[in-house]
Write a protein that holds these residues in place. Structure first.
Motif, short mmCIF file in Angstrom:
data_model
loop_
_atom_site.label_atom_id
_atom_site.label_comp_id
_atom_site.label_asym_id
_atom_site.label_seq_id
_atom_site.Cartn_x
_atom_site.Cartn_y
_atom_site.Cartn_z
N HIS A 17 5.87 -22.40 72.01
CA HIS A 17 6.84 -23.46 72.29
C HIS A 17 6.15 -24.56 73.10
O HIS A 17 5.54 -24.30 74.12
N PHE A 18 6.25 -25.77 72.59
CA PHE A 18 5.71 -26.93 73.30
C PHE A 18 6.83 -27.54 74.13
O PHE A 18 7.90 -27.84 73.59
N SER A 21 9.99 -29.81 73.03
CA SER A 21 10.40 -29.50 71.66
C SER A 21 11.68 -28.66 71.71
O SER A 21 11.93 -27.95 72.68
N TRP A 45 -6.31 -22.46 74.50
CA TRP A 45 -5.22 -22.52 75.47
C TRP A 45 -5.49 -21.48 76.54
O TRP A 45 -5.41 -20.28 76.28
N ASN A 63 -2.75 -30.74 78.21
CA ASN A 63 -1.50 -30.40 77.52
C ASN A 63 -1.14 -28.95 77.79
O ASN A 63 -2.02 -28.11 78.03
N CYS A 65 1.53 -25.51 76.68
CA CYS A 65 2.49 -24.89 75.77
C CYS A 65 2.70 -23.45 76.21
O CYS A 65 1.87 -22.88 76.91
N TYR A 66 3.84 -22.92 75.81
CA TYR A 66 4.15 -21.53 76.10
C TYR A 66 3.67 -20.69 74.93
O TYR A 66 3.95 -21.01 73.77
#
Length: 108
Positions: A17-18, A21, A45, A63, A65-66
């Protein structure tokens, strides 16, 4: 950016998930040899140092993200109330997982 090669045994299904979003993806990721990072869409990441309950990863460009490996026992809180999209390259493996023909341990 250098191209990384990964063995099939380092490939996992994971929720992604970003921030910002409204959807969560189920896609394939690769785990680094030391399990300190995930490789997804050609980006490394880095996993947080404090991993328990913290799935927020950071790329070298800043950046975030999850990323959380798929589990039968736990769904991260950040997934709730968001539509789940299954990436095309993850669909076959996800079907195996749903049919209990693929466990998390056999993904490693």
């Amino acid at each position: 950016m250098p191209t990384h090669t990964h063995s099939a045994d380092s490939c996992l299904l994971a929720y992604i998930h970003f921030p910002g979003s409204h959807e969560v993806w189920l896609d394939l990721i690769h785990v680094s040899r030391r399990s300190t990072s995930y490789h997804y869409r050609g980006i490394v990441w880095n996993r947080p140092a404090q991993r328990f309950g913290n799935d927020l990863c950071r790329a070298p460009d800043g950046n975030q993200c999850y990323i959380a490996p798929l589990s039968r026992h736990h769904k991260p809180d950040w997934i709730h109330n968001k539509p789940l999209q299954i990436a095309a390259q993850a669909q076959q493996r996800y079907q195996l997982w749903l049919n209990h023909q693929l466990s998390r341990e056999s993904q490693l």
